[in-house]
Design an enzyme around this catalytic site. Structure first.
Site, mmCIF file in Angstrom:
data_model
loop_
_atom_site.group_PDB
_atom_site.id
_atom_site.type_symbol
_atom_site.label_atom_id
_atom_site.label_comp_id
_atom_site.label_asym_id
_atom_site.label_seq_id
_atom_site.Cartn_x
_atom_site.Cartn_y
_atom_site.Cartn_z
ATOM 1 N N TYR A 116 57.706 -48.897 84.548
ATOM 2 C CA TYR A 116 57.640 -47.451 84.235
ATOM 3 C C TYR A 116 58.624 -47.008 83.165
ATOM 4 C CZ TYR A 116 61.185 -47.926 87.922
ATOM 5 O OH TYR A 116 62.233 -48.357 88.672
ATOM 6 N N LYS A 117 59.479 -47.915 82.703
ATOM 7 C CA LYS A 117 60.474 -47.500 81.700
ATOM 8 C C LYS A 117 59.857 -47.669 80.308
ATOM 9 C CE LYS A 117 64.310 -48.907 84.697
ATOM 10 N NZ LYS A 117 65.030 -47.669 84.944
ATOM 11 N N PHE A 129 73.060 -52.657 88.726
ATOM 12 C CA PHE A 129 72.239 -51.578 89.271
ATOM 13 C C PHE A 129 72.184 -51.774 90.793
ATOM 14 C CE2 PHE A 129 68.429 -49.258 90.422
ATOM 15 C CZ PHE A 129 68.615 -48.090 89.715
ATOM 16 N N ARG A 166 73.132 -40.380 79.541
ATOM 17 C CA ARG A 166 72.439 -41.468 78.850
ATOM 18 C C ARG A 166 71.375 -40.886 77.924
ATOM 19 N NH1 ARG A 166 70.185 -45.941 82.844
ATOM 20 N NH2 ARG A 166 68.885 -44.173 83.418
ATOM 21 N N ASP A 209 67.346 -59.374 85.211
ATOM 22 C CA ASP A 209 66.682 -58.089 85.420
ATOM 23 C C ASP A 209 66.477 -57.491 84.022
ATOM 24 O OD1 ASP A 209 66.039 -55.425 85.850
ATOM 25 O OD2 ASP A 209 67.359 -55.210 87.585
#
Ligand SMILES: Cc1ncc(COP(=O)(O)O)c(C=O)c1O
Length: 411
Positions: free
Chosen positions: A221-222, A125, A370, A196
């Site tokens: 927040y995921k 990422f 996704r 991560d």
């Protein structure tokens, strides 16, 4: 063949089915993007309102002590720790994932004096790479960022490596890396592993302590459902805490923040990973999201995710053959996190057309759609419906409209 009735049968037998009612899911929306932003837990507005009206509104500054605000980073950190196999006292919630990566990378370099190599995947990422680049610049270019192909981090760890950083679940493909093997590999080479957990925390069994992880970070927040811009977390294994020195030496990481001493003295524990004042309202919302996950069984969540992932792949393969789609990522759902990635040359427009119909996933360049499957609220019938729309959109070329082809700022 998997029909809609087969999907409904699987949902009827789902031991997590009652959890769905705990989230706000708008009528007509099928939400397959919990890997980017979790939905609103129904309990969150009430809790945030209580913090705003009572703790802030009436308690005012007294609430730092009386309402325990000052302990929130550790309290919520310990709760997230339970989701990722970390015993208490090794995790705090603070800042963003990017900032925590910076702290962890800098500390790792300090913990391995004489070693200047940071290993990462070329396709990591981007923020992970940017933070390493920024740190290297700050250190006068003395850090070598060794970028390797996906899946090649282990073999790149040698005696020059201070730290290897890796996203546990690849954000594009969903592939899960072998945490235990890589921790062992790093340990044998005298290096540190920095994980991560952005795409694993809260939905995948993670065992930071048991597998001997050194450092980890991840997003709130995921899958943790903490809300837009929720603060992130950072884990420092207890055995490293004494030597963990991070450069963002703010007062909340000081051994005695309210002694107002002139020299920085790091807290003797995980609080040394903190920097400034914690975002209390965001932490309150995040705690609600984390509590929803703690109330569910991780084994059941994983079993359902495997079933959802396998079902989605089967449905796409059966219903959408011949329209130029290809899978991107592991075929075996056991080797995959809670997402399926599908490529299409017009993937962006196809995803926009899906979103227009209420089937919400997301898109990553160059051509990856996704679809994320959070087990607490996604049902098998949702997948059947989403794939029926996907097929229709491809068949009728419903994606081929100027408003779907125009790229927005956030994809
Ligand atoms: C693997 C990974 N790391 C980090 C981030 C973002 O970090 P930050 O919280 O700093 O925005 C994301 C966001 O999608 C991500 O997928």
């Amino acid at each position: 063949m998997t029909g809609r009735e087969d999907c409904a049968r699987l949902d009827a037998a789902d031991p997590l089915a009652d959890r769905r009612g705990r989230f706000e899911l708008p009528e007509g929306v099928i939400y397959l993007d919990g890997n980017s932003l979790g939905p609103l837990p129904k309990a969150a507005p009430g809790r945030v309102e209580q913090v705003v009206r009572e703790e802030w509104g009436r308690g005012l500054i007294r609430s730092w002590n009386a309402a325990g605000w000052i302990d929130l980073p550790r309290r919520v950190g310990d709760k997230i720790g339970r989701l990722v196999g970390a015993a208490p006292g090794q995790m705090v919630v603070a800042d963003s994932t990017s900032v925590n990566l910076f702290k962890a990378l800098a500390a790792a370099l300090g913990m391995r004096p004489g070693r200047r190599v940071v290993v990462a995947e070329r396709e990591a990422f981007p923020t992970d790479l940017y933070m390493a680049q920024g740190l290297s610049e700050l250190l006068g270019g003395t850090v070598e960022l060794r970028l390797v192909d996906s899946g090649a981090v282990g073999e790149a760890i040698d005696g020059d490596v201070a730290v290897a950083m890796l996203t546990h679940v690849d954000y594009r493909t969903g592939a899960i890396h072998d945490m235990e093997a890589l921790n062992r590999r790093a340990r044998d080479a005298g290096a540190l592993m920095l994980w991560d957990l952005a795409h694993s925390a809260g939905v995948l069994p993670v065992e930071l302590d048991r597998t001997g992880a050194d450092l980890a970070v991840g997003c709130g927040y995921k899958y943790l459902n903490g809300g837009p811009g929720a603060p992130a977390f950072i884990y420092v294994a207890e055995r490293h805490q004494a030597s963990f020195r991070q450069p963002l030496a703010g007062w909340m990481g000081h051994a005695a923040p309210f002694a107002f001493e002139q020299r920085y003295e790091p807290a003797p524990d995980i609080r040394r990973a903190l920097c400034g004042t914690p975002p209390v309202l965001s932490l309150a919302a995040l705690e609600v999201g984390v509590d929803e996950l703690l109330a569910a069984d991780m084994g059941l969540m994983r079993a359902k995710a495997v079933s959802l992932t396998g079902t989605f792949r089967r449905l796409v393969a059966a219903e959408c053959a011949g329209f130029g789609l290809s899978f991107f990522g592991p075929e075996d759902p056991q080797a995959c996190g809670n997402q399926v990635s599908v490529r299409h040359p017009e993937g962006y427009a196809v995803m926009q057309a899906l979103i227009h119909r209420g089937m919400i996933g997301d898109f990553r360049r160059p051509d990856v759609m996704r679809f994320g499957f959070a087990p607490l609220y996604v049902r098998h019938v949702d997948l059947w419906d989403a794939v029926a729309h996907l097929r229709d959109i491809l068949e009728t070329r419903a994606w081929d409209r100027p408003e779907f082809l125009r790229r927005a700022a956030v994809t």
